[in-house]
Write an enzyme that holds these catalytic residues in place. Structure first.
Site, PDB file in Angstrom:
ATOM      1  N   LYS A   1       0.791  -1.232   0.000  1.00 17.66           N
ATOM      2  CA  LYS A   1       0.000   0.000   0.000  1.00 17.66           C
ATOM      3  C   LYS A   1       0.826   1.287   0.000  1.00 17.66           C
ATOM      4  O   LYS A   1       0.390   2.335   0.482  1.00 17.66           O
ATOM      5  CB  LYS A   1      -1.002   0.036   1.163  1.00 17.66           C
ATOM      6  CG  LYS A   1      -1.827  -1.190   1.347  1.00 17.66           C
ATOM      7  CD  LYS A   1      -2.275  -1.875   0.083  1.00 17.66           C
ATOM      8  CE  LYS A   1      -3.420  -1.190  -0.633  1.00 17.66           C
ATOM      9  NZ  LYS A   1      -3.775  -1.999  -1.852  1.00 17.66           N
TER      10      LYS A   1
ATOM     11  N   THR B   1       1.850   0.041  -7.293  1.00 19.47           N
ATOM     12  CA  THR B   1       1.212  -0.023  -8.610  1.00 19.47           C
ATOM     13  C   THR B   1       1.578   1.208  -9.436  1.00 19.47           C
ATOM     14  O   THR B   1       1.834   1.132 -10.644  1.00 19.47           O
ATOM     15  CB  THR B   1      -0.331  -0.082  -8.431  1.00 19.47           C
ATOM     16  OG1 THR B   1      -0.623  -1.070  -7.441  1.00 19.47           O
ATOM     17  CG2 THR B   1      -1.044  -0.394  -9.717  1.00 19.47           C
TER      18      THR B   1
ATOM     19  N   HIS C   1       6.749  -7.349  -2.182  1.00 21.38           N
ATOM     20  CA  HIS C   1       6.637  -6.663  -0.884  1.00 21.38           C
ATOM     21  C   HIS C   1       7.535  -7.332   0.155  1.00 21.38           C
ATOM     22  O   HIS C   1       7.452  -6.995   1.334  1.00 21.38           O
ATOM     23  CB  HIS C   1       5.195  -6.747  -0.367  1.00 21.38           C
ATOM     24  CG  HIS C   1       4.187  -6.019  -1.200  1.00 21.38           C
ATOM     25  ND1 HIS C   1       4.349  -4.723  -1.626  1.00 21.38           N
ATOM     26  CD2 HIS C   1       2.968  -6.410  -1.673  1.00 21.38           C
ATOM     27  CE1 HIS C   1       3.292  -4.365  -2.325  1.00 21.38           C
ATOM     28  NE2 HIS C   1       2.436  -5.361  -2.366  1.00 21.38           N
TER      29      HIS C   1
ATOM     30  N   ARG D   1       6.012   4.834   2.278  1.00 20.02           N
ATOM     31  CA  ARG D   1       4.853   5.715   2.505  1.00 20.02           C
ATOM     32  C   ARG D   1       4.643   5.854   4.005  1.00 20.02           C
ATOM     33  O   ARG D   1       4.932   4.911   4.766  1.00 20.02           O
ATOM     34  CB  ARG D   1       3.599   5.108   1.852  1.00 20.02           C
ATOM     35  CG  ARG D   1       2.392   6.026   1.859  1.00 20.02           C
ATOM     36  CD  ARG D   1       1.187   5.350   1.210  1.00 20.02           C
ATOM     37  NE  ARG D   1       0.099   6.293   0.992  1.00 20.02           N
ATOM     38  CZ  ARG D   1      -1.118   5.954   0.574  1.00 20.02           C
ATOM     39  NH1 ARG D   1      -1.404   4.695   0.307  1.00 20.02           N
ATOM     40  NH2 ARG D   1      -2.059   6.875   0.405  1.00 20.02           N
TER      41      ARG D   1
ATOM     42  N   SER E   1      -4.931   2.274   4.267  1.00 15.33           N
ATOM     43  CA  SER E   1      -5.026   1.657   2.947  1.00 15.33           C
ATOM     44  C   SER E   1      -4.965   0.128   3.070  1.00 15.33           C
ATOM     45  O   SER E   1      -5.695  -0.599   2.379  1.00 15.33           O
ATOM     46  CB  SER E   1      -3.880   2.173   2.067  1.00 15.33           C
ATOM     47  OG  SER E   1      -4.027   1.726   0.751  1.00 15.33           O
TER      48      SER E   1
ATOM     49  N   LEU F   1      -0.109   8.595 -15.502  1.00 17.38           N
ATOM     50  CA  LEU F   1       0.117   8.157 -14.118  1.00 17.38           C
ATOM     51  C   LEU F   1      -0.744   8.896 -13.101  1.00 17.38           C
ATOM     52  O   LEU F   1      -0.647   8.634 -11.899  1.00 17.38           O
ATOM     53  CB  LEU F   1       1.598   8.350 -13.743  1.00 17.38           C
ATOM     54  CG  LEU F   1       2.609   7.481 -14.498  1.00 17.38           C
ATOM     55  CD1 LEU F   1       4.029   7.904 -14.159  1.00 17.38           C
ATOM     56  CD2 LEU F   1       2.407   5.995 -14.175  1.00 17.38           C
ATOM     57  N   SER F   2      -1.595   9.827 -13.580  1.00 12.99           N
ATOM     58  CA  SER F   2      -2.423  10.561 -12.612  1.00 12.99           C
ATOM     59  C   SER F   2      -3.402   9.588 -11.954  1.00 12.99           C
ATOM     60  O   SER F   2      -3.748   8.543 -12.527  1.00 12.99           O
ATOM     61  CB  SER F   2      -3.200  11.684 -13.308  1.00 12.99           C
ATOM     62  OG  SER F   2      -4.255  11.114 -14.057  1.00 12.99           O
TER      63      SER F   2
ATOM     64  N   GLU G   1      -6.592   9.861 -11.398  1.00 18.94           N
ATOM     65  CA  GLU G   1      -7.843   9.714 -12.174  1.00 18.94           C
ATOM     66  C   GLU G   1      -7.650   8.773 -13.351  1.00 18.94           C
ATOM     67  O   GLU G   1      -8.478   7.907 -13.626  1.00 18.94           O
ATOM     68  CB  GLU G   1      -8.316  11.095 -12.676  1.00 18.94           C
ATOM     69  CG  GLU G   1      -9.105  11.887 -11.650  1.00 18.94           C
ATOM     70  CD  GLU G   1     -10.186  11.052 -10.931  1.00 18.94           C
ATOM     71  OE1 GLU G   1     -10.993  10.413 -11.629  1.00 18.94           O
ATOM     72  OE2 GLU G   1     -10.192  11.030  -9.685  1.00 18.94           O
ATOM     73  N   SER G   2      -6.534   8.968 -14.055  1.00 16.30           N
ATOM     74  CA  SER G   2      -6.289   8.135 -15.237  1.00 16.30           C
ATOM     75  C   SER G   2      -6.096   6.673 -14.833  1.00 16.30           C
ATOM     76  O   SER G   2      -6.651   5.763 -15.456  1.00 16.30           O
ATOM     77  CB  SER G   2      -5.065   8.688 -15.979  1.00 16.30           C
ATOM     78  OG  SER G   2      -4.478   7.689 -16.751  1.00 16.30           O
TER      79      SER G   2
END
Ligand code: PPS
Length: 339
Positions: A71, A75, A140, A162, A170, A257-258, A260-261
Site C-alpha cells: 500500500k 502499482t 513486498h 509511505r 489503505s 500516471l495521474s 484519475e487516469s
C-alpha cells in the site's frame, strides 16, 4: 506444507489477537499467519512453500525490481517503470494487465495451492522465472527474504516508502477488498502494531532499504514525493534507468500516471483481479472501497481515532529512535547523507 527450509524457520502464530485477526480475514486458510525467521516477519502460512524458491531465484542484470511495504504506491511506480523500460508503449500498457507485465513475485502465497488451482491462479514465482527480459518485478518481501542474487547480480531496485498511517488505513481497506476482512478497523490497526499482519512491520521494512539508499543500484523514494512532484520522480526514475524523456513525453507519462487516469484504466486499477477473487468473500458489512481508493497524502485523519494515532506515533518514535530516518518524507530527506 513444507516445514523445513534451508534458510528460514517458521513459527505458527497463536494467541487471542492472532486468532481474531485470522478469523476476521475470511479467505485466510490453513495456519493463516506465520512468522518467518529471520527476520521475524509475519507472512501468509503458504509462504513456507515459496521462501526457499524466492531466496534461490535467478536474478538477471537487466531486471528492475519495485520493492515496497504493501500500500505504499507500488502499482503507481510499477506503471512508471514498465513504461520507461518499454519505450513508452502505451498500447501494450493499456491492453495487457499490469499484473502480467509486471508480476507480483510472491502473490501465489496469498492462498493455498488447492485454492489457487480452483481459482485458476498460476504459480507466481514460476511466472517470474518464465518472464521475458527485461523483467519488471513487484515484491513486498522484506530485505532478508529477497533473492540472494540481488546483491551479487545487482539489478536496479526501486524502493517506495509511505507514511505508516496512510499505509495502515489503505492496508485495512485492502484486507476488506481482497481477504473479506470483517473485523473493526481498530482491531486491524492493533494487529498492524503487533506486527502480525502479512509482511510484518512497516518501519522495519522501510528502514532496511533506507540503509541501502546510497547503493548505486538502489533508488529510494516516497509516495509523498510522488504526490508532491510527480515529474521530479519520473525524471529521477528515468535517469536511474538510463532513459531520456522530452517535455511532451514527460507530460504524457504524468497524465497516464495521474490518479484519475489510473483509476479509470482497468489494466492497472486491479478491478479485473478483484472481481476474480471476490467470489471467495462473504459477510462483509459496510462499503467496500475500490483498490484505487483515495490516492491522497494524510487522508488517514478521517479514519484513525486519536487513541490509535497516539499508538502509531509511539510505535513510529520507537522504531525510528537511533536511526537517521527523517520525517516528513521529502526529496531532501531521502537523499540526505547517512550519519
Ligand atoms: S499494493 O496492493 O500493495 O500493491 O498497493 P499499492 O499499489 O502499493 O498502493 C495502493 C495505494 O496507492 C494508491 N495509488 C495512487 N495514488 C496516487 N496516484 C496514483 N496514480 C495511484 N495509484 C495507486 C491507491 O489509491 C492506494 O492508496 P489509498 O490510500 O488506499 O487510496
Amino acid at each position: 506444507m513444507q516445514e523445513k527450509s534451508q534458510d528460514f524457520r517458521y513459527e505458527v502464530l497463536e494467541g487471542p489477537l492472532v486468532e481474531r485477526f485470522r478469523a476476521a480475514n475470511q479467505t485466510f486458510e490453513g495456519d493463516g499467519i506465520i512468522k518467518v525467521w529471520p527476520p521475524g516477519c509475519a507472512m501468509f502460512a503458504e509462504y513456507r512453500n515459496y521462501a526457499d524458491r524466492v531466496r534461490r531465484l535467478a536474478v538477471r542484470e537487466d531486471d528492475v525490481w519495485v520493492v515496497t511495504y504493501p500500500k505504499s504506491g507500488t502499482t503507481w511506480m510499477q506503471e512508471m517503470v514498465w513504461l520507461l523500460v518499454n519505450n513508452l508503449d502505451y498500447k501494450t500498457a493499456r491492453s495487457i494487465l499490469q499484473t502480467e507485465r509486471s508480476p507480483y513475485l510472491e502473490i501465489g502465497c496469498w492462498v493455498t495451492e488447492a485454492a489457487r488451482t480452483k481459482a485458476n491462479i498460476g504459480d507466481s514465482v514460476r511466472e517470474v522465472e518464465m518472464l521475458k527480459s527485461p523483467r519488471c518485478i513487484k515484491t513486498h518481501l522484506p530485505l532478508q527474504m529477497l533473492p540472494e542474487q540481488l546483491w551479487t547480480v545487482r539489478p536496479k531496485i526501486i524502493y517506495v516508502a509511505r507514511d505508516a498511517k496512510d499505509v495502515a488505513v489503505s492496508y485495512y481497506h485492502h484486507h476488506r477488498l481482497f481477504f473479506g476482512y470483517a473485523g473493526s478497523s481498530e482491531d486491524f490497526f492493533e494487529a498492524l502494531l503487533a506486527e502480525i499482519v502479512p509482511y510484518g512491520s512497516v518501519w522495519d521494512h522501510i528502514l532496511d532499504f533506507w540503509k541501502l539508499r546510497h547503493e548505486p543500484n538502489v533508488m529510494f523514494t516516497t509516495y509523498e514525493e510522488m504526490k508532491k512532484d510527480l515529474p521530479g520522480v519520473v525524471k529521477q526514475t528515468a535517469d536511474f534507468l538510463n532513459c531520456t524523456l522530452n517535455s511532451e513525453e514527460m507530460k504524457q507519462l504524468c497524465d497516464h500516471l495521474s490518479f484519475e487516469s489510473m483509476k479509470n484504466n482497468p489494466s492497472v486499477s486491479h478491478e479485473i483481479e478483484v472481481a476474480k477473487l471476490r467470489g471467495m468473500q462473504t459477510n462483509i458489512n459496510g462499503e467496500i472501497q475500490p483498490f484505487m481508493r483515495k490516492g491522497e497524502v494524510g487522508s488517514w485523519k478521517q479514519d484513525i481515532t486519536p487513541e490509535i494515532e497516539k499508538k502509531i506515533n509511539l510505535y513510529t518514535k520507537m522504531k525510528l529512535a537511533d536511526t537517521d530516518y527523517v520525517l516528513p518524507f521529502t526529496k531532501e530527506n531521502c537523499t540526505a547523507k547517512m550519519k
